[in-house]
Design a protein around this motif. Structure first.
Motif, PDB file in Angstrom:
ATOM      1  N   PHE A  96      35.330 -13.298 -49.028  1.00  0.00           N
ATOM      2  CA  PHE A  96      34.221 -12.365 -49.212  1.00  0.00           C
ATOM      3  C   PHE A  96      33.357 -12.288 -47.952  1.00  0.00           C
ATOM      4  O   PHE A  96      33.073 -11.213 -47.430  1.00  0.00           O
ATOM      5  CB  PHE A  96      33.400 -12.831 -50.421  1.00  0.00           C
ATOM      6  CG  PHE A  96      32.232 -11.971 -50.761  1.00  0.00           C
ATOM      7  CD1 PHE A  96      32.396 -10.835 -51.536  1.00  0.00           C
ATOM      8  CD2 PHE A  96      30.958 -12.297 -50.333  1.00  0.00           C
ATOM      9  CE1 PHE A  96      31.312 -10.040 -51.866  1.00  0.00           C
ATOM     10  CE2 PHE A  96      29.865 -11.512 -50.652  1.00  0.00           C
ATOM     11  CZ  PHE A  96      30.051 -10.372 -51.425  1.00  0.00           C
ATOM     12  N   ASP A  97      32.955 -13.451 -47.427  1.00  0.00           N
ATOM     13  CA  ASP A  97      32.098 -13.485 -46.238  1.00  0.00           C
ATOM     14  C   ASP A  97      32.829 -13.015 -44.980  1.00  0.00           C
ATOM     15  O   ASP A  97      32.250 -12.328 -44.140  1.00  0.00           O
ATOM     16  CB  ASP A  97      31.535 -14.889 -46.017  1.00  0.00           C
ATOM     17  CG  ASP A  97      30.517 -15.286 -47.073  1.00  0.00           C
ATOM     18  OD1 ASP A  97      30.004 -14.392 -47.788  1.00  0.00           O
ATOM     19  OD2 ASP A  97      30.234 -16.495 -47.196  1.00  0.00           O
ATOM     20  N   ALA A  98      34.107 -13.387 -44.830  1.00  0.00           N
ATOM     21  CA  ALA A  98      34.877 -12.970 -43.652  1.00  0.00           C
ATOM     22  C   ALA A  98      35.024 -11.449 -43.624  1.00  0.00           C
ATOM     23  O   ALA A  98      34.874 -10.830 -42.568  1.00  0.00           O
ATOM     24  CB  ALA A  98      36.245 -13.643 -43.639  1.00  0.00           C
ATOM     25  N   VAL A  99      35.288 -10.855 -44.779  1.00  0.00           N
ATOM     26  CA  VAL A  99      35.378  -9.391 -44.847  1.00  0.00           C
ATOM     27  C   VAL A  99      34.032  -8.785 -44.463  1.00  0.00           C
ATOM     28  O   VAL A  99      33.969  -7.810 -43.713  1.00  0.00           O
ATOM     29  CB  VAL A  99      35.841  -8.931 -46.250  1.00  0.00           C
ATOM     30  CG1 VAL A  99      35.657  -7.426 -46.428  1.00  0.00           C
ATOM     31  CG2 VAL A  99      37.292  -9.315 -46.487  1.00  0.00           C
ATOM     32  N   GLY A 100      32.941  -9.389 -44.937  1.00  0.00           N
ATOM     33  CA  GLY A 100      31.603  -8.922 -44.568  1.00  0.00           C
ATOM     34  C   GLY A 100      31.370  -8.994 -43.067  1.00  0.00           C
ATOM     35  O   GLY A 100      30.806  -8.075 -42.472  1.00  0.00           O
ATOM     36  N   LEU A 103      33.573  -6.370 -41.169  1.00  0.00           N
ATOM     37  CA  LEU A 103      33.135  -4.994 -41.446  1.00  0.00           C
ATOM     38  C   LEU A 103      31.662  -4.810 -41.100  1.00  0.00           C
ATOM     39  O   LEU A 103      31.061  -3.805 -41.451  1.00  0.00           O
ATOM     40  CB  LEU A 103      33.393  -4.627 -42.904  1.00  0.00           C
ATOM     41  CG  LEU A 103      34.859  -4.666 -43.347  1.00  0.00           C
ATOM     42  CD1 LEU A 103      34.988  -4.266 -44.804  1.00  0.00           C
ATOM     43  CD2 LEU A 103      35.716  -3.775 -42.466  1.00  0.00           C
ATOM     44  N   ARG A 104      31.086  -5.793 -40.441  1.00  0.00           N
ATOM     45  CA  ARG A 104      29.679  -5.767 -39.991  1.00  0.00           C
ATOM     46  C   ARG A 104      28.705  -5.455 -41.123  1.00  0.00           C
ATOM     47  O   ARG A 104      27.790  -4.659 -40.980  1.00  0.00           O
ATOM     48  CB  ARG A 104      29.515  -4.768 -38.854  1.00  0.00           C
ATOM     49  CG  ARG A 104      30.248  -5.188 -37.600  1.00  0.00           C
ATOM     50  CD  ARG A 104      30.073  -4.160 -36.493  1.00  0.00           C
ATOM     51  NE  ARG A 104      30.819  -4.526 -35.311  1.00  0.00           N
ATOM     52  CZ  ARG A 104      32.104  -4.229 -35.119  1.00  0.00           C
ATOM     53  NH1 ARG A 104      32.766  -3.579 -36.030  1.00  0.00           N
ATOM     54  NH2 ARG A 104      32.707  -4.599 -34.011  1.00  0.00           N
ATOM     55  N   GLY A 105      28.957  -6.074 -42.288  1.00  0.00           N
ATOM     56  CA  GLY A 105      28.025  -5.972 -43.409  1.00  0.00           C
ATOM     57  C   GLY A 105      28.221  -4.770 -44.304  1.00  0.00           C
ATOM     58  O   GLY A 105      27.647  -4.710 -45.383  1.00  0.00           O
ATOM     59  N   THR A 106      29.031  -3.805 -43.899  1.00  0.00           N
ATOM     60  CA  THR A 106      29.272  -2.625 -44.740  1.00  0.00           C
ATOM     61  C   THR A 106      30.542  -2.854 -45.545  1.00  0.00           C
ATOM     62  O   THR A 106      31.632  -2.462 -45.141  1.00  0.00           O
ATOM     63  CB  THR A 106      29.432  -1.348 -43.879  1.00  0.00           C
ATOM     64  OG1 THR A 106      28.339  -1.281 -42.974  1.00  0.00           O
ATOM     65  CG2 THR A 106      29.468  -0.112 -44.741  1.00  0.00           C
ATOM     66  N   VAL A 107      30.399  -3.529 -46.687  1.00  0.00           N
ATOM     67  CA  VAL A 107      31.568  -3.863 -47.503  1.00  0.00           C
ATOM     68  C   VAL A 107      31.645  -2.871 -48.657  1.00  0.00           C
ATOM     69  O   VAL A 107      30.957  -3.010 -49.662  1.00  0.00           O
ATOM     70  CB  VAL A 107      31.489  -5.309 -48.028  1.00  0.00           C
ATOM     71  CG1 VAL A 107      32.723  -5.642 -48.848  1.00  0.00           C
ATOM     72  CG2 VAL A 107      31.335  -6.287 -46.878  1.00  0.00           C
ATOM     73  N   ASP A 117      44.090  -3.403 -42.054  1.00  0.00           N
ATOM     74  CA  ASP A 117      44.844  -4.368 -41.253  1.00  0.00           C
ATOM     75  C   ASP A 117      44.036  -5.650 -41.036  1.00  0.00           C
ATOM     76  O   ASP A 117      44.577  -6.759 -41.122  1.00  0.00           O
ATOM     77  CB  ASP A 117      45.273  -3.759 -39.916  1.00  0.00           C
ATOM     78  CG  ASP A 117      44.105  -3.220 -39.098  1.00  0.00           C
ATOM     79  OD1 ASP A 117      43.056  -2.860 -39.690  1.00  0.00           O
ATOM     80  OD2 ASP A 117      44.233  -3.150 -37.864  1.00  0.00           O
ATOM     81  N   LEU A 118      42.740  -5.507 -40.788  1.00  0.00           N
ATOM     82  CA  LEU A 118      41.889  -6.683 -40.568  1.00  0.00           C
ATOM     83  C   LEU A 118      41.695  -7.471 -41.865  1.00  0.00           C
ATOM     84  O   LEU A 118      41.636  -8.703 -41.847  1.00  0.00           O
ATOM     85  CB  LEU A 118      40.529  -6.265 -39.994  1.00  0.00           C
ATOM     86  CG  LEU A 118      40.575  -5.548 -38.643  1.00  0.00           C
ATOM     87  CD1 LEU A 118      39.178  -5.148 -38.206  1.00  0.00           C
ATOM     88  CD2 LEU A 118      41.250  -6.413 -37.589  1.00  0.00           C
ATOM     89  N   LYS A 143      39.202 -15.704 -35.854  1.00  0.00           N
ATOM     90  CA  LYS A 143      40.647 -15.587 -35.631  1.00  0.00           C
ATOM     91  C   LYS A 143      41.105 -14.141 -35.791  1.00  0.00           C
ATOM     92  O   LYS A 143      41.933 -13.658 -35.022  1.00  0.00           O
ATOM     93  CB  LYS A 143      41.406 -16.486 -36.611  1.00  0.00           C
ATOM     94  CG  LYS A 143      41.284 -17.954 -36.275  1.00  0.00           C
ATOM     95  CD  LYS A 143      42.066 -18.806 -37.256  1.00  0.00           C
ATOM     96  CE  LYS A 143      41.971 -20.270 -36.895  1.00  0.00           C
ATOM     97  NZ  LYS A 143      42.697 -21.120 -37.837  1.00  0.00           N
ATOM     98  N   VAL A 144      40.555 -13.452 -36.792  1.00  0.00           N
ATOM     99  CA  VAL A 144      40.904 -12.046 -36.993  1.00  0.00           C
ATOM    100  C   VAL A 144      40.451 -11.223 -35.791  1.00  0.00           C
ATOM    101  O   VAL A 144      41.190 -10.369 -35.297  1.00  0.00           O
ATOM    102  CB  VAL A 144      40.288 -11.513 -38.308  1.00  0.00           C
ATOM    103  CG1 VAL A 144      40.399  -9.992 -38.390  1.00  0.00           C
ATOM    104  CG2 VAL A 144      40.963 -12.167 -39.492  1.00  0.00           C
ATOM    105  N   ALA A 145      39.250 -11.487 -35.292  1.00  0.00           N
ATOM    106  CA  ALA A 145      38.740 -10.763 -34.121  1.00  0.00           C
ATOM    107  C   ALA A 145      39.619 -11.018 -32.903  1.00  0.00           C
ATOM    108  O   ALA A 145      39.889 -10.104 -32.122  1.00  0.00           O
ATOM    109  CB  ALA A 145      37.296 -11.174 -33.843  1.00  0.00           C
TER     110      ALA A 145
END
Length: 177
Positions: A96-100, A103-107, A117-118, A143-145
């Motif tokens: 949840f937090d990694a996706v946030g 996506l720079r807070g726009t979930v 993909d990310l 790691k995703v970045a």
């Protein structure tokens, strides 16, 4: 009983219970229709709850499901009936937090679909074959970045570059201590 916690699946569904991003790590659902039926059951059983601020836990069909909602997305992590809920909750929170972060807070569904993909890279960094690899959202997002910034390089060069960066970092750390 398993010594290592095992994740059965991680689901990201929209507000209508449709798939956005899902990853299964067990053969408990051998067909796509079995997976879709499970997703529908999970969504139906949890949609009336208010898991907006804190993760909720439910148990059905011999599975423990930890879940959380944000905007038009529903995040779920499933484990076996004897799985530790705290571990499942930490996997959920890490995802949840990694996706946030990425996506720079726009979930929301639109943002997730544009960066699917990310999101799948996040899932790959968190769990591999059902085994939990990482739950720290900062590490996962980092790691995703690093994967997404090296898009132009072939995969074999990415690994060497990352290995050299790690070696440089460790060497610098050992010289400083």
């Amino acid at each position: 009983m398993e010594l290592c916690p095992l994740i059965k699946n991680i689901l990201l569904l929209d507000s209508e219970g449709k798939r956005v991003a899902v990853k299964y790590y067990s053969d408990d659902w051998p067909t796509n229709s079995a997976k879709e039926a499970f997703e529908k059951t999970v969504f139906t059983k949890t949609q009336k709850t208010s898991a907006r601020n804190e993760a909720e836990i439910t148990m059905f069909d011999d599975y423990v499901v930890v879940y959380k909602f944000v905007q038009d997305l529903h995040f779920f992590v499933t484990g076996g009936e004897n799985e530790n809920e705290i571990i499942l909750a930490s996997v959920l929170q890490g995802f949840f937090d990694a996706v946030g972060f990425i996506l720079r807070g726009t979930v929301d569904k639109r943002e997730v679909l544009e960066n699917l993909d990310l999101v799948f890279l996040c899932l790959d960094e968190i769990v591999d074959g059902g085994i939990v690899l990482e739950t720290d959202a900062n590490v996962i997002a980092g790691k995703v970045a690093s994967h997404s910034t090296d898009d132009g390089a072939p995969l074999s060069e990415q690994t060497i570059t990352q290995a050299l960066a790690t070696a440089r970092e460790r060497l610098a750390r050992s010289l400083l201590t």
